[in-house]
Scaffold this motif. Sequence first.
Motif, PDB file in Angstrom:
ATOM      1  N   ASP A 191      50.898  57.652  29.199  1.00 43.23           N
ATOM      2  CA  ASP A 191      50.784  56.893  30.452  1.00 43.23           C
ATOM      3  C   ASP A 191      49.413  57.070  31.100  1.00 43.23           C
ATOM      4  N   ALA A 192      48.626  57.969  30.590  1.00 40.18           N
ATOM      5  CA  ALA A 192      47.305  58.242  31.163  1.00 40.18           C
ATOM      6  C   ALA A 192      46.388  57.048  30.926  1.00 40.18           C
ATOM      7  N   ASP A 193      45.947  56.443  32.008  1.00 43.94           N
ATOM      8  CA  ASP A 193      45.118  55.242  31.945  1.00 43.94           C
ATOM      9  C   ASP A 193      44.451  55.056  33.297  1.00 43.94           C
ATOM     10  N   ILE A 194      43.631  54.045  33.392  1.00 43.36           N
ATOM     11  CA  ILE A 194      43.194  53.570  34.694  1.00 43.36           C
ATOM     12  C   ILE A 194      44.199  52.503  35.119  1.00 43.36           C
ATOM     13  N   TYR A 195      44.766  52.693  36.299  1.00 44.84           N
ATOM     14  CA  TYR A 195      45.764  51.768  36.813  1.00 44.84           C
ATOM     15  C   TYR A 195      45.116  50.822  37.819  1.00 44.84           C
ATOM     16  N   TYR A 196      45.352  49.544  37.592  1.00 47.18           N
ATOM     17  CA  TYR A 196      44.768  48.505  38.439  1.00 47.18           C
ATOM     18  C   TYR A 196      45.856  47.780  39.215  1.00 47.18           C
ATOM     19  N   CYS A 197      45.568  47.517  40.454  1.00 45.55           N
ATOM     20  CA  CYS A 197      46.443  46.718  41.298  1.00 45.55           C
ATOM     21  C   CYS A 197      45.870  45.309  41.389  1.00 45.55           C
ATOM     22  N   SER A 198      46.746  44.330  41.474  1.00 45.73           N
ATOM     23  CA  SER A 198      46.293  42.959  41.690  1.00 45.73           C
ATOM     24  C   SER A 198      47.227  42.281  42.676  1.00 45.73           C
ATOM     25  N   ALA A 199      46.653  41.357  43.424  1.00 45.65           N
ATOM     26  CA  ALA A 199      47.422  40.554  44.371  1.00 45.65           C
ATOM     27  C   ALA A 199      47.180  39.087  44.039  1.00 45.65           C
ATOM     28  N   ARG A 200      48.262  38.328  44.039  1.00 41.56           N
ATOM     29  CA  ARG A 200      48.124  36.892  43.788  1.00 41.56           C
ATOM     30  C   ARG A 200      48.426  36.170  45.090  1.00 41.56           C
ATOM     31  N   PRO A 201      47.371  35.722  45.779  1.00 46.95           N
ATOM     32  CA  PRO A 201      47.589  35.015  47.033  1.00 46.95           C
ATOM     33  C   PRO A 201      48.185  33.634  46.778  1.00 46.95           C
ATOM     34  N   LEU A 202      48.791  33.086  47.814  1.00 42.37           N
ATOM     35  CA  LEU A 202      49.374  31.747  47.698  1.00 42.37           C
ATOM     36  C   LEU A 202      48.311  30.677  47.532  1.00 42.37           C
ATOM     37  N   PHE A 203      47.152  30.867  48.161  1.00 48.08           N
ATOM     38  CA  PHE A 203      46.177  29.784  48.238  1.00 48.08           C
ATOM     39  C   PHE A 203      44.804  30.135  47.696  1.00 48.08           C
ATOM     40  N   SER A 204      44.707  31.235  46.956  1.00 49.68           N
ATOM     41  CA  SER A 204      43.408  31.559  46.381  1.00 49.68           C
ATOM     42  C   SER A 204      43.614  32.318  45.076  1.00 49.68           C
ATOM     43  N   ARG A 205      42.534  32.713  44.470  1.00 46.91           N
ATOM     44  CA  ARG A 205      42.599  33.326  43.156  1.00 46.91           C
ATOM     45  C   ARG A 205      43.093  34.763  43.216  1.00 46.91           C
ATOM     46  N   GLU A 206      43.607  35.221  42.087  1.00 44.10           N
ATOM     47  CA  GLU A 206      44.111  36.587  41.991  1.00 44.10           C
ATOM     48  C   GLU A 206      42.981  37.571  42.275  1.00 44.10           C
ATOM     49  N   ILE A 207      43.355  38.636  42.964  1.00 47.82           N
ATOM     50  CA  ILE A 207      42.384  39.648  43.369  1.00 47.82           C
ATOM     51  C   ILE A 207      42.711  40.945  42.646  1.00 47.82           C
ATOM     52  N   TRP A 208      41.682  41.606  42.119  1.00 49.17           N
ATOM     53  CA  TRP A 208      41.867  42.862  41.400  1.00 49.17           C
ATOM     54  C   TRP A 208      41.154  43.998  42.116  1.00 49.17           C
ATOM     55  N   GLY A 209      41.751  45.177  42.046  1.00 50.57           N
ATOM     56  CA  GLY A 209      41.117  46.353  42.598  1.00 50.57           C
ATOM     57  C   GLY A 209      40.215  47.020  41.579  1.00 50.57           C
ATOM     58  N   GLN A 210      39.600  48.117  42.004  1.00 52.04           N
ATOM     59  CA  GLN A 210      38.662  48.844  41.150  1.00 52.04           C
ATOM     60  C   GLN A 210      39.358  49.815  40.210  1.00 52.04           C
ATOM     61  N   GLY A 211      40.621  50.106  40.476  1.00 52.36           N
ATOM     62  CA  GLY A 211      41.377  50.987  39.592  1.00 52.36           C
ATOM     63  C   GLY A 211      41.427  52.420  40.100  1.00 52.36           C
ATOM     64  N   THR A 212      42.464  53.118  39.684  1.00 51.42           N
ATOM     65  CA  THR A 212      42.600  54.533  39.995  1.00 51.42           C
ATOM     66  C   THR A 212      43.038  55.260  38.727  1.00 51.42           C
ATOM     67  N   GLN A 213      42.441  56.402  38.480  1.00 51.27           N
ATOM     68  CA  GLN A 213      42.666  57.118  37.230  1.00 51.27           C
ATOM     69  C   GLN A 213      43.930  57.968  37.298  1.00 51.27           C
ATOM     70  N   VAL A 214      44.756  57.848  36.293  1.00 51.71           N
ATOM     71  CA  VAL A 214      45.930  58.712  36.138  1.00 51.71           C
ATOM     72  C   VAL A 214      45.742  59.515  34.859  1.00 51.71           C
ATOM     73  N   THR A 215      45.799  60.834  34.992  1.00 46.91           N
ATOM     74  CA  THR A 215      45.648  61.728  33.852  1.00 46.91           C
ATOM     75  C   THR A 215      46.923  62.544  33.709  1.00 46.91           C
ATOM     76  N   VAL A 216      47.462  62.598  32.517  1.00 49.71           N
ATOM     77  CA  VAL A 216      48.699  63.337  32.260  1.00 49.71           C
ATOM     78  C   VAL A 216      48.405  64.402  31.215  1.00 49.71           C
ATOM     79  N   SER A 217      48.572  65.658  31.620  1.00 43.45           N
ATOM     80  CA  SER A 217      48.311  66.764  30.697  1.00 43.45           C
ATOM     81  C   SER A 217      49.574  67.096  29.913  1.00 43.45           C
ATOM     82  N   SER A 218      49.397  67.405  28.654  1.00 45.06           N
ATOM     83  CA  SER A 218      50.559  67.715  27.803  1.00 45.06           C
ATOM     84  C   SER A 218      50.809  69.222  27.733  1.00 45.06           C
TER      85      SER A 218
END
Length: 117
Positions: free
Chosen positions: A90-117
Amino acid sequence: QEQVVESGGGLVEAGGSLRLSCVASPRSLSIADMAWSRQAPGKEREFVARINWISRSTEYADDVKGRFTISKDNTKNTVFLDMKSLKPEDADIYYCSARPLFSREIWGQGTQVTVSS
């Protein structure tokens, strides 16, 4: 300016939990849905979860069903991703996106998730 900003990433042990948050702005933004995706280095971005802003219906990628939960706070244009039973894969950069009703989808810069085994 329309934007989304993620937070909450970090380092967690395998089997642990983490909550990601994402705020869409401006506050007046009319949203259709918001989603989380993730991307590992050298790989394509993949869908994780989505929530419909009106119906609250949700959908998940098969490999996170039962472990991840997407939810939202309408009053704050905020979406959450609660992740439990985390695995090293599951360790990845996680990105959020918002799809507005009247404009183009917006993406964030991402946040890092690190999972140690």
